[in-house]
Design a protein around this motif. Structure first.
Motif, PDB file in Angstrom:
ATOM      1  N   ILE A   1       8.113   3.666   0.000  1.00  0.00           N
ATOM      2  CA  ILE A   1       8.041   2.277   0.451  1.00  0.00           C
ATOM      3  C   ILE A   1       8.662   1.367  -0.596  1.00  0.00           C
ATOM      4  CG2 ILE A   1       5.762   1.902  -0.549  1.00  0.00           C
ATOM      5  CD1 ILE A   1       5.048   0.160   1.815  1.00  0.00           C
ATOM      6  N   HIS A   2       9.294   0.282  -0.108  1.00  0.00           N
ATOM      7  CA  HIS A   2       9.920  -0.656  -1.038  1.00  0.00           C
ATOM      8  C   HIS A   2       8.901  -1.645  -1.608  1.00  0.00           C
ATOM      9  CE1 HIS A   2      12.980  -2.944  -3.007  1.00  0.00           C
ATOM     10  NE2 HIS A   2      12.747  -4.028  -2.299  1.00  0.00           N
ATOM     11  N   ALA A   3       7.803  -1.836  -0.927  1.00  0.00           N
ATOM     12  CA  ALA A   3       6.755  -2.726  -1.436  1.00  0.00           C
ATOM     13  C   ALA A   3       6.072  -2.079  -2.641  1.00  0.00           C
ATOM     14  CB  ALA A   3       5.738  -3.013  -0.339  1.00  0.00           C
ATOM     15  N   GLY A   4       5.395  -2.902  -3.425  1.00  0.00           N
ATOM     16  CA  GLY A   4       4.657  -2.400  -4.578  1.00  0.00           C
ATOM     17  C   GLY A   4       3.259  -1.970  -4.198  1.00  0.00           C
ATOM     18  N   LEU A   5       2.776  -0.906  -4.811  1.00  0.00           N
ATOM     19  CA  LEU A   5       1.406  -0.436  -4.632  1.00  0.00           C
ATOM     20  C   LEU A   5       0.780  -0.230  -6.006  1.00  0.00           C
ATOM     21  CD1 LEU A   5       1.923   2.242  -1.822  1.00  0.00           C
ATOM     22  CD2 LEU A   5       0.731   0.056  -1.567  1.00  0.00           C
ATOM     23  N   GLU A   6      -0.522  -0.358  -6.054  1.00  0.00           N
ATOM     24  CA  GLU A   6      -1.222  -0.160  -7.323  1.00  0.00           C
ATOM     25  C   GLU A   6      -1.127   1.281  -7.810  1.00  0.00           C
ATOM     26  OE1 GLU A   6      -4.886  -3.267  -7.124  1.00  0.00           O
ATOM     27  OE2 GLU A   6      -4.480  -2.098  -5.320  1.00  0.00           O
ATOM     28  N   CYS A   7      -0.681   2.185  -6.946  1.00  0.00           N
ATOM     29  CA  CYS A   7      -0.513   3.588  -7.346  1.00  0.00           C
ATOM     30  C   CYS A   7       0.404   3.716  -8.558  1.00  0.00           C
ATOM     31  CB  CYS A   7       0.038   4.403  -6.180  1.00  0.00           C
ATOM     32  SG  CYS A   7      -1.075   4.516  -4.761  1.00  0.00           S
ATOM     33  N   GLY A   8       1.408   2.853  -8.673  1.00  0.00           N
ATOM     34  CA  GLY A   8       2.294   2.907  -9.828  1.00  0.00           C
ATOM     35  C   GLY A   8       1.545   2.675 -11.126  1.00  0.00           C
ATOM     36  N   ILE A   9       0.612   1.731 -11.108  1.00  0.00           N
ATOM     37  CA  ILE A   9      -0.181   1.442 -12.304  1.00  0.00           C
ATOM     38  C   ILE A   9      -1.149   2.578 -12.593  1.00  0.00           C
ATOM     39  CG2 ILE A   9      -1.928  -0.113 -13.259  1.00  0.00           C
ATOM     40  CD1 ILE A   9      -0.478  -2.363 -11.678  1.00  0.00           C
ATOM     41  N   PHE A  10      -1.763   3.131 -11.538  1.00  0.00           N
ATOM     42  CA  PHE A  10      -2.685   4.249 -11.739  1.00  0.00           C
ATOM     43  C   PHE A  10      -1.941   5.475 -12.251  1.00  0.00           C
ATOM     44  CE2 PHE A  10      -5.252   1.924  -8.410  1.00  0.00           C
ATOM     45  CZ  PHE A  10      -6.186   1.446  -9.330  1.00  0.00           C
ATOM     46  N   ALA A  11      -0.679   5.651 -11.836  1.00  0.00           N
ATOM     47  CA  ALA A  11       0.115   6.771 -12.332  1.00  0.00           C
ATOM     48  C   ALA A  11       0.345   6.647 -13.837  1.00  0.00           C
ATOM     49  CB  ALA A  11       1.448   6.838 -11.600  1.00  0.00           C
ATOM     50  N   GLU A  12       0.480   5.413 -14.330  1.00  0.00           N
ATOM     51  CA  GLU A  12       0.621   5.190 -15.776  1.00  0.00           C
ATOM     52  C   GLU A  12      -0.689   5.432 -16.517  1.00  0.00           C
ATOM     53  OE1 GLU A  12       4.231   2.178 -16.841  1.00  0.00           O
ATOM     54  OE2 GLU A  12       2.240   1.327 -16.663  1.00  0.00           O
ATOM     55  N   LYS A  13      -1.795   4.996 -15.922  1.00  0.00           N
ATOM     56  CA  LYS A  13      -3.099   5.124 -16.579  1.00  0.00           C
ATOM     57  C   LYS A  13      -3.637   6.553 -16.533  1.00  0.00           C
ATOM     58  CE  LYS A  13      -4.720   0.372 -15.751  1.00  0.00           C
ATOM     59  NZ  LYS A  13      -5.093   0.012 -17.131  1.00  0.00           N
ATOM     60  N   PHE A  14      -3.371   7.245 -15.417  1.00  0.00           N
ATOM     61  CA  PHE A  14      -3.892   8.598 -15.211  1.00  0.00           C
ATOM     62  C   PHE A  14      -2.711   9.509 -14.869  1.00  0.00           C
ATOM     63  CE2 PHE A  14      -6.861   5.414 -13.504  1.00  0.00           C
ATOM     64  CZ  PHE A  14      -7.982   5.637 -14.292  1.00  0.00           C
ATOM     65  N   HIS A  15      -2.141  10.164 -15.847  1.00  0.00           N
ATOM     66  CA  HIS A  15      -0.909  10.925 -15.640  1.00  0.00           C
ATOM     67  C   HIS A  15      -1.105  12.110 -14.708  1.00  0.00           C
ATOM     68  CE1 HIS A  15       1.178   8.498 -18.577  1.00  0.00           C
ATOM     69  NE2 HIS A  15       0.260   8.759 -19.483  1.00  0.00           N
ATOM     70  N   ASP A  16      -2.362  12.572 -14.557  1.00  0.00           N
ATOM     71  CA  ASP A  16      -2.621  13.724 -13.704  1.00  0.00           C
ATOM     72  C   ASP A  16      -3.276  13.327 -12.381  1.00  0.00           C
ATOM     73  OD1 ASP A  16      -4.921  12.870 -14.950  1.00  0.00           O
ATOM     74  OD2 ASP A  16      -5.723  14.882 -15.325  1.00  0.00           O
ATOM     75  N   MET A  17      -3.210  12.034 -12.026  1.00  0.00           N
ATOM     76  CA  MET A  17      -3.818  11.573 -10.775  1.00  0.00           C
ATOM     77  C   MET A  17      -2.930  11.966  -9.589  1.00  0.00           C
ATOM     78  SD  MET A  17      -6.520   9.902  -9.575  1.00  0.00           S
ATOM     79  CE  MET A  17      -7.178   8.628 -10.686  1.00  0.00           C
ATOM     80  N   ASP A  18      -3.542  12.620  -8.597  1.00  0.00           N
ATOM     81  CA  ASP A  18      -2.859  13.040  -7.371  1.00  0.00           C
ATOM     82  C   ASP A  18      -3.137  11.976  -6.314  1.00  0.00           C
ATOM     83  OD1 ASP A  18      -1.660  14.446  -5.330  1.00  0.00           O
ATOM     84  OD2 ASP A  18      -3.224  15.990  -5.191  1.00  0.00           O
ATOM     85  N   MET A  19      -2.094  11.330  -5.762  1.00  0.00           N
ATOM     86  CA  MET A  19      -2.300  10.137  -4.941  1.00  0.00           C
ATOM     87  C   MET A  19      -1.491  10.145  -3.658  1.00  0.00           C
ATOM     88  SD  MET A  19      -2.167   7.150  -7.869  1.00  0.00           S
ATOM     89  CE  MET A  19      -0.640   7.753  -8.607  1.00  0.00           C
ATOM     90  N   ILE A  20      -2.046   9.525  -2.631  1.00  0.00           N
ATOM     91  CA  ILE A  20      -1.278   9.119  -1.454  1.00  0.00           C
ATOM     92  C   ILE A  20      -1.792   7.738  -1.036  1.00  0.00           C
ATOM     93  CG2 ILE A  20      -0.883  11.466  -0.639  1.00  0.00           C
ATOM     94  CD1 ILE A  20      -3.029   9.318   1.507  1.00  0.00           C
ATOM     95  N   SER A  21      -1.027   7.070  -0.184  1.00  0.00           N
ATOM     96  CA  SER A  21      -1.455   5.792   0.400  1.00  0.00           C
ATOM     97  C   SER A  21      -1.342   5.892   1.915  1.00  0.00           C
ATOM     98  CB  SER A  21      -0.585   4.646  -0.116  1.00  0.00           C
ATOM     99  OG  SER A  21      -0.984   3.409   0.474  1.00  0.00           O
ATOM    100  N   PHE A  22      -2.346   5.365   2.617  1.00  0.00           N
ATOM    101  CA  PHE A  22      -2.292   5.353   4.072  1.00  0.00           C
ATOM    102  C   PHE A  22      -3.080   4.160   4.579  1.00  0.00           C
ATOM    103  CE2 PHE A  22      -6.626   6.418   4.332  1.00  0.00           C
ATOM    104  CZ  PHE A  22      -7.021   6.582   5.656  1.00  0.00           C
ATOM    105  N   GLY A  23      -3.047   3.921   5.905  1.00  0.00           N
ATOM    106  CA  GLY A  23      -3.802   2.817   6.488  1.00  0.00           C
ATOM    107  C   GLY A  23      -3.444   2.636   7.952  1.00  0.00           C
ATOM    108  N   PRO A  24      -4.127   1.725   8.625  1.00  0.00           N
ATOM    109  CA  PRO A  24      -3.882   1.477  10.049  1.00  0.00           C
ATOM    110  C   PRO A  24      -2.711   0.534  10.277  1.00  0.00           C
ATOM    111  CG  PRO A  24      -5.674   0.101   9.297  1.00  0.00           C
ATOM    112  CD  PRO A  24      -5.268   0.941   8.120  1.00  0.00           C
ATOM    113  N   ASN A  25      -2.290   0.429  11.523  1.00  0.00           N
ATOM    114  CA  ASN A  25      -1.188  -0.455  11.881  1.00  0.00           C
ATOM    115  C   ASN A  25      -1.569  -1.922  11.683  1.00  0.00           C
ATOM    116  OD1 ASN A  25       0.610   1.561  12.647  1.00  0.00           O
ATOM    117  ND2 ASN A  25      -0.137   1.604  14.748  1.00  0.00           N
ATOM    118  N   MET A  26      -0.737  -2.632  10.935  1.00  0.00           N
ATOM    119  CA  MET A  26      -0.858  -4.082  10.786  1.00  0.00           C
ATOM    120  C   MET A  26       0.526  -4.689  10.965  1.00  0.00           C
ATOM    121  SD  MET A  26      -3.596  -4.768   7.711  1.00  0.00           S
ATOM    122  CE  MET A  26      -3.353  -3.270   6.771  1.00  0.00           C
ATOM    123  N   TYR A  27       0.548  -5.885  11.487  1.00  0.00           N
ATOM    124  CA  TYR A  27       1.817  -6.562  11.767  1.00  0.00           C
ATOM    125  C   TYR A  27       1.745  -7.996  11.243  1.00  0.00           C
ATOM    126  CZ  TYR A  27       1.918  -2.653  15.054  1.00  0.00           C
ATOM    127  OH  TYR A  27       1.852  -1.404  15.611  1.00  0.00           O
ATOM    128  N   GLY A  28       2.907  -8.557  10.871  1.00  0.00           N
ATOM    129  CA  GLY A  28       2.951  -9.942  10.407  1.00  0.00           C
ATOM    130  C   GLY A  28       2.173 -10.186   9.135  1.00  0.00           C
TER     131      GLY A  28
END
Length: 487
Positions: free
Chosen positions: A432-459
């Motif tokens: 995704i081109h948007a920013g997610l906090e996962c980038g910061i958590f990847a820096e803080k926790f080098h061994d953190m296994d992550m995904i992002s998901f969620g329901p449909n939202m518009y606008g």
């Protein structure tokens, strides 16, 4: 008092979504929602931490049979983008959101809904209060100020977190999991204003020029849709008309959030009465051109040009006017490059998000996004160069890192397997081109296994924001099945 969301499934998720919609939670003003979450955790008898940044961490042991399972981190943010229609009377510092249901969607009347990211908070609270949902040990992290710099995630002390498998609930396309995101930063260019006085208005007219009907949108998720930028449009109008007839600029403004494509722009000008005809013809011609250009992306765009009765006793000097037009024209906005590795993925962009006229200066704010640090820095350098040209001051702030793809991800494989078994089709795996906090958590926790998901939202980030009820139910059901699998 009847509940607007009563009867919607999942019941407890929408119950808590409605509860937090009563609480002010604009970015930088999360004290009340943070305290609400702290009280909730303590009332449930769960270990609850509120840190100095007002982040909330709530820990819940695994249910029977899951006591020794891997700890799973559920993560979202408590703040929301606070935008409203120009005619809407709403005080985000104290007024509850006015929720409504239209078909499959939950919306708010005249304002943003806060589905981004209130739905993550609501799902987490429903899980934390549950007594009969099987799950491994949970650590729920609800951060502050995600929308304006991710300050809460940056301030989080790693010592509070034991889990190394994280599910971020901050995506907006159901049936898709995100495995990588862009980094970003904010930029501000400050221009000094020199004023000159107007001795009389007897032979002059004052006009207001406003953009109407632009869709706006999320500056990461929807930047590729090439929607009209109100600030750029107002600048273009001023520059065009200036070449046709002489006038003075008294005020310019546009946008309200750096991470939202600006829908509203406005300028106040002072015009010699004898130039009114030329002015009107120029405006009409340019409006028609822009409408044709935005026919697909912003079909409802129009200009609202009105004579106004207001006192104007000073205007920008010619040099200040020229510098402002130059700066707003030269600052890049929109997609700057596309990924060579993933088809259709924006690699870098800039959103010219806010311009404000203050007493002695104009401030211009932008949000840069890029999956490559070098491109992010280069766009910032372009804006700094513009600042140098117009003799302004430049600063960058709110930088956050990209989240790089992990080739070996257990949580990604679990989501893929569960989704395939439930629905008979493959879940989409995307960046995704948007920013997610996962980038910061990847820096803080080098061994953190992550995904992002969620329901449909518009606008999202606009007053047209809406959350799908059916998709929320489906996403929550998927989350429960994933947690049940981690044993």
């Amino acid at each position: 008092m009847s509940r607007k969301l009563e009867g919607l499934k999942p019941e407890r998720v929408f119950y808590y979504f409605e509860e937090i919609s009563k609480i002010p939670r604009c970015s930088f003003h999360e004290e009340k929602i943070s305290n609400f979450l702290k009280e909730f955790g303590e009332t449930q008898g769960l270990e609850t931490i509120q840190d100095k940044a007002l982040n909330i961490i709530i820990k819940k042991p695994g249910t029977s049979g899951y006591e020794n399972s891997p700890t799973v981190v559920l993560q979202g943010h408590m703040d929301m983008v606070c935008e409203k229609e120009e005619a809407t009377i709403h005080d985000f510092s104290k007024d509850p959101l006015k929720l409504k249901v239209e078909g499959d969607f939950v919306m708010a009347e005249g304002t943003t809904l806060g589905g981004d990211n209130g739905i993550a908070v609501a799902m987490a609270l429903a899980l934390l209060e549950s007594k009969d949902i099987p799950h491994p040990p949970l650590e729920v992290i609800i951060t502050t100020n995600e929308e304006s710099g991710m300050d809460g995630a940056k301030a989080l002390d790693p010592k509070y977190i034991d889990g190394r498998m994280l599910i971020n609930i901050d995506s907006e396309v159901e049936g898709t999991i995100l495995v990588s995101c862009a980094g970003g930063e904010r930029n501000m260019l400050t221009l000094p204003i020199e004023w000159e006085s107007i001795k009389t208005l007897d032979d002059k007219l004052i006009y207001s020029i406003k953009t109407v009907g632009l869709q706006g949108g999320h500056s990461g998720m929807e930047i590729h849709k090439e929607r009209g930028n109100a600030i750029k449009i107002i600048t273009r109008i001023l520059a065009f008309v200036k070449d046709e007839c002489k006038f003075h600029l008294a005020h310019i403004e546009g946008g309200s959030k750096t991470n939202a494509i600006p829908r509203n722009g406005k300028a106040i000008i002072v015009l010699d009465r004898e130039n009114e005809g030329i002015f009107s013809q120029a405006i009409e011609a340019l409006e028609e051109q822009i409408q044709e250009e935005l026919e697909i992306s912003d079909p409802d765009f129009k200009l609202e040009v009105e004579k106004v009765e207001q006192q104007v006793d000073r205007v920008f000097t010619e040099d200040s006017f020229n510098n402002i037009i130059a700066a707003l024209t030269l600052i890049p906005t929109g997609v700057q490059s596309m990924s060579k590795d993933m088809e259709g993925l924006v690699e870098s962009s800039n959103n010219l998000g806010i311009v404000k006229t203050l007493d002695e200066k104009i401030t211009i704010e932008s949000a840069i996004r890029s999956s490559k640090e070098t491109l992010k820095k280069n766009i910032g350098k372009q804006i700094k160069t513009v600042s140098d040209i117009v003799k302004g001051q430049w600063e960058s702030y709110g930088s956050y890192p990209a989240w790089e793809y992990n080739k070996d991800s257990q949580i990604r494989d679990i989501f893929k397997r569960i989704y395939k078994n439930k629905y008979g089709e493959n879940i989409k795996v995307e960046a995704i081109h948007a920013g997610l906090e996962c980038g910061i958590f990847a820096e803080k926790f080098h061994d953190m296994d992550m995904i992002s998901f969620g329901p449909n939202m518009y606008g999202v980030h606009t007053p047209e924001e809406k959350l799908s009820i059916e998709s929320t139910n489906k996403s929550y059901d998927l989350l429960l099945d994933v947690l049940k699998e981690i044993k």
